[in-house]
Design a protein around this motif. Structure first.
Motif, short mmCIF file in Angstrom:
data_model
loop_
_atom_site.label_atom_id
_atom_site.label_comp_id
_atom_site.label_asym_id
_atom_site.label_seq_id
_atom_site.Cartn_x
_atom_site.Cartn_y
_atom_site.Cartn_z
N GLY A 76 -1.93 6.54 -6.35
CA GLY A 76 -2.14 7.98 -6.43
C GLY A 76 -1.57 8.74 -5.25
O GLY A 76 -1.42 9.97 -5.31
N ASP A 77 -1.25 8.05 -4.16
CA ASP A 77 -0.70 8.70 -2.97
C ASP A 77 0.83 8.70 -2.95
O ASP A 77 1.44 9.16 -1.98
N THR A 101 -6.00 2.60 -7.57
CA THR A 101 -6.23 3.86 -6.87
C THR A 101 -7.70 4.21 -6.87
O THR A 101 -8.44 3.82 -7.77
N HIS A 102 -8.12 4.96 -5.81
CA HIS A 102 -9.48 5.50 -5.80
C HIS A 102 -9.46 6.96 -6.22
O HIS A 102 -10.49 7.61 -6.27
N ARG A 103 -8.26 7.47 -6.53
CA ARG A 103 -8.11 8.86 -6.95
C ARG A 103 -8.43 9.01 -8.44
O ARG A 103 -8.32 8.05 -9.20
N ASN A 139 0.85 -1.18 0.00
CA ASN A 139 0.00 0.00 0.00
C ASN A 139 0.89 1.24 0.00
O ASN A 139 1.50 1.58 1.01
N LEU A 186 -6.72 10.16 -11.32
CA LEU A 186 -5.34 10.46 -11.67
C LEU A 186 -5.24 11.53 -12.75
O LEU A 186 -4.25 12.29 -12.79
N ASP A 232 -0.93 -0.75 -4.48
CA ASP A 232 -2.22 -0.19 -4.09
C ASP A 232 -2.06 1.29 -3.74
O ASP A 232 -1.03 1.72 -3.24
N GLU A 233 -3.11 2.07 -4.00
CA GLU A 233 -3.13 3.52 -3.73
C GLU A 233 -1.92 4.21 -4.35
O GLU A 233 -1.23 5.00 -3.72
#
Length: 494
Positions: free
Chosen positions: A254-255, A292-294, A208, A296, A251-252
């Motif tokens: 975008g962070d 990602t849940h973002r 993550n 992008l 995972d994630e």
């Protein structure tokens, strides 16, 4: 006189061929322990419980296809040596439940690994039979639910499209970018792609990117050499090395910080990396799946995500539908969660039609994960009853039918409409006459019922048994109605 252990069924450690690597047929429990005396005690204890243990350095090549039931991890040099031992099991090494000695050098890192933490049970040494048996039972209860969780549930149109896309992309090594809201099942997509790919016999490693501080993420991904920074007391493999030949799930993504994005892009382009503090380039063969849940593309416009990395990752974008886009799968999902709860020793949850209607009206910001948590919560709160709409937590209730509105809520509603309350509850006006503007029949009948119950209670001086006789109903029926309308505090026992 010593007991005859051959008759009692308890293996004699001095003659147990398993512990010293004499060829063992159909081993099912791997023992990773370099201390010979501890290894002997562990092998004997596992044999006594009915397992067929074998030392990690004695596993035959023809045993890698066996159905391994677990592994004991004790004294081991580092994670690299552990991964080497597990790799000998092939695809069986994935999702393997582990009994880990509390003093093992790798215990802390294993617990911190999201992909493995659910399948780990810490145990203190020296071994005690009761604790070992309890630990094995605990591990067993976790294996089935986690295995079951790694499959998609539901036959809605959106899920059929997702399954079709997974089947199309799985055979290839193309990078996949899984998009979707939190809790919608993005990691499950990644694992399913891996399981359906030619790399399924190699490791699936997840990390993550948003949960690890930016200054530590490079070490987590690429590893580090001894002395590379304060606290680097030994050389350590990174996730790219651990996933060699298999799949790395980011995972994630975008962070991830911009400097780290630059380093990741280089690895994706050149397929080489260097450990932190090292100067030797290492080649890697891994398939990349990111999630990602973002949004992008919005991040790219704001300058917080590199456009070239985005296109490198999104060779094959795959978007997971939110739960509110696949509400027809609710019954199937609840059934699946019920199966997992039963395997963990909880009761099944039965949702009444009113509760199901309320769940269909909910927005589900947490998606499938939120639904799973709700089902488990209701299994704890109402283990033997049917969950009605009014039994759900307040934010899930939505617009309930009148028969499931709590008594306090109904009384408050009547207080907001005093003319209706007065005429229905206390007999003023003709309740059989339909007003010109019409009325809500359920509200109307409920108001009449409350008024008659109150009159009966007044006449009976609050004694329920006497009031029930006046209303020609059973005492238990009246008690239930008093609870339903929130009137039970005004009555006397009897």
């Amino acid at each position: 006189m010593k007991p005859d252990k051959s008759r009692s069924g308890c293996p004699d450690p001095s003659t147990n061929a398993l512990q010293w690597g004499i060829k063992v047929k159909s081993s099912n429990f791997l023992v990773i322990e370099s201390d010979a005396s501890r290894a002997q005690a562990i092998v004997s204890a596992l044999s006594f419980l009915g397992y067929r243990p074998v030392l990690a350095d004695r596993v035959d090549a023809d045993e890698t296809g066996e159905q391994w039931r677990g592994a004991f991890v004790g004294t081991v040099e580092d994670e690299a040596q552990l991964e080497q031992f597990l790799a000998s099991l092939g695809r069986n090494a994935r999702n393997l439940p582990m009994l880990v000695a509390a003093d093992s050098p790798v215990a802390t890192s294993l617990i911190a690994d999201d992909a493995r933490s659910q399948l780990i049970e810490l145990i203190d040494l020296p071994l005690r039979y009761e604790r070992l048996a309890e630990a094995m039972r605990s591990l067993q209860t976790r294996v089935e639910p986690i295995a079951a969780s790694r499959r998609f549930v539901g036959q809605s149109g959106p899920m059929q499209r997702v399954n079709a896309l997974i089947r199309q992309v799985a055979p290839f090594d193309s990078s996949v970018l899984v998009l979707g809201e939190s809790g919608s099942g993005k990691e499950l997509v990644a694992r399913t792609i891996h399981d359906c790919s030619p790399r399924r016999d190699k490791p699936f490693v997840a990390i993550n990117c948003g949960a690890i501080p930016a200054e530590l993420l490079e070490s987590e991904l690429f590893g580090h050499e001894k002395g590379a920074f304060t606290g680097a007391i030994s050389t350590r493999k990174g996730r790219f090395e651990m996933a060699e030949g298999g799949t790395l799930f980011l995972d994630e993504i975008g962070d991830m910080s911009l400097p780290m994005q630059v380093k990741l892009l280089r690895v994706l382009q050149e397929r080489v990396f260097e450990r932190v503090g090292g100067n030797r380039a290492q080649r890697c063969d891994v398939r990349i799946i990111a999630a990602t849940h973002r949004n992008l593309e919005e991040f790219i416009e704001r300058g917080s995500f590199r456009e070239d990395l985005f296109y490198r990752l999104s060779v094959f974008p795959l978007e997971m539908p939110s739960l509110r886009q696949r509400l027809e799968d609710l019954p199937a999902l609840i059934g699946e969660f019920n199966q997992r709860l039963v395997q963990r020793g909880l009761s099944r949850v039965r949702f009444a039609p009113s509760a199901m209607n309320a769940l269909r009206q909910h927005g589900w910001p947490g998606n499938v994960r939120e639904l799973s948590n709700l089902v488990e919560r209701m299994a704890i709160l109402m283990p033997h009853g049917e969950v009605r709409g009014m039994d759900l937590p307040e934010k899930y209730r939505g617009a309930l039918p009148i028969e499931e509105v709590t008594g306090a809520a109904l009384i408050a509603m009547m207080e907001e409409q005093p003319m209706i309350a007065d005429s229905f509850a206390y007999g003023e006006g003709d309740p059989s006459v339909l007003p010109l503007e019409g009325l809500d029949l359920k509200d109307h009948l409920a108001g009449i019922e409350i008024g008659l119950i109150r009159q009966a209670l007044n006449s009976a001086n609050g004694v329920v048994a006497h009031a029930a006789k006046l209303l020609r109903v059973q005492r238990t029926t009246l008690v239930e109605k008093l609870r339903k309308y929130g009137l039970s505090e005004t009555v006397q026992a009897g």
